[in-house]
Design an enzyme around this catalytic site. Sequence first.
Site, short mmCIF file in Angstrom:
data_model
loop_
_atom_site.label_atom_id
_atom_site.label_comp_id
_atom_site.label_asym_id
_atom_site.label_seq_id
_atom_site.Cartn_x
_atom_site.Cartn_y
_atom_site.Cartn_z
N HIS A 115 -0.21 -2.82 9.28
CA HIS A 115 -0.35 -1.48 8.67
C HIS A 115 -0.99 -1.30 7.44
O HIS A 115 -2.04 -0.61 7.40
CB HIS A 115 1.13 -0.91 8.85
CG HIS A 115 1.28 0.38 8.16
ND1 HIS A 115 1.16 1.52 8.87
CD2 HIS A 115 1.44 0.74 6.75
CE1 HIS A 115 1.24 2.55 7.99
NE2 HIS A 115 1.56 2.19 6.80
N GLU A 116 -0.67 -2.26 6.55
CA GLU A 116 -1.10 -2.12 4.90
C GLU A 116 -2.46 -2.42 4.92
O GLU A 116 -3.33 -1.73 4.22
CB GLU A 116 -0.25 -2.72 4.16
CG GLU A 116 1.29 -2.34 3.96
CD GLU A 116 1.61 -0.99 3.78
OE1 GLU A 116 0.56 -0.17 3.04
OE2 GLU A 116 2.81 -0.51 3.82
N HIS A 119 -4.73 0.61 5.80
CA HIS A 119 -5.03 1.41 4.53
C HIS A 119 -6.34 0.74 3.91
O HIS A 119 -7.13 1.81 3.57
CB HIS A 119 -3.87 1.54 3.71
CG HIS A 119 -2.86 2.37 4.12
ND1 HIS A 119 -2.78 3.46 4.76
CD2 HIS A 119 -1.35 1.91 4.20
CE1 HIS A 119 -1.66 3.92 4.96
NE2 HIS A 119 -0.77 3.12 4.84
N ASP A 125 -1.76 7.13 6.47
CA ASP A 125 -0.38 7.09 7.37
C ASP A 125 -0.11 8.11 8.23
O ASP A 125 -0.93 9.35 8.29
CB ASP A 125 0.87 7.34 6.26
CG ASP A 125 1.11 6.13 5.53
OD1 ASP A 125 1.11 5.12 6.11
OD2 ASP A 125 1.47 6.16 4.24
#
Length: 188
Positions: A115-116, A119, A125
């Site tokens: 997920h990170e 980014h 998000d």
Amino acid sequence: MRLPKLSRVLAALAATTMAAFGAVAVEATPASAAVRNVCYNTSQAGPFASYANQAASIWNNATANINMAQCGSNLMIYYTYGGGSYAQRTSLGNGRVVIDYYQAQQYSPLRIMTHEIGHILGLPDNYNGNCAILMSGGSAGTSCTNPYPSSGEAAAVDRNFSSFARTAATSGVFADSWPAPAAVGAAR
């Protein structure tokens, strides 16, 4: 043109091995291909280095326009005790990811890492609570362990990397994707 998964895995393995000896492998691609190397570094990732490698493999297999490998320090991976996991993107494909050790005990560390890194690859998000959406982060709950981007998320990364014209507008700090961990004993 998308390389078969086995070829991409072998290329990533070769790049990792060469990086260990100080060499940098850059995959040759036709001029028409938009594959961009995203070089990451796990020297400060501690217990999360293997998760970073797995997350890079997930992104490599899900997308056609990026090749993540341990070949430099465009993306630095760190860990901390407390304060939350977050990504700080300085430009598309560049920045740092910080994984909170305590959060990774409550949520899937591989999902957090993937997920990170999402980014860093240009994704925002999406707090919809849907476990099938990687960028829903912690809103999907502690039982969600899905580390894979949806086809829409992978397509968005491919679009982001098909042109670097947008890099100036894609920097920022992405925090609070994961709820604060439960109270923990004395900080280390």
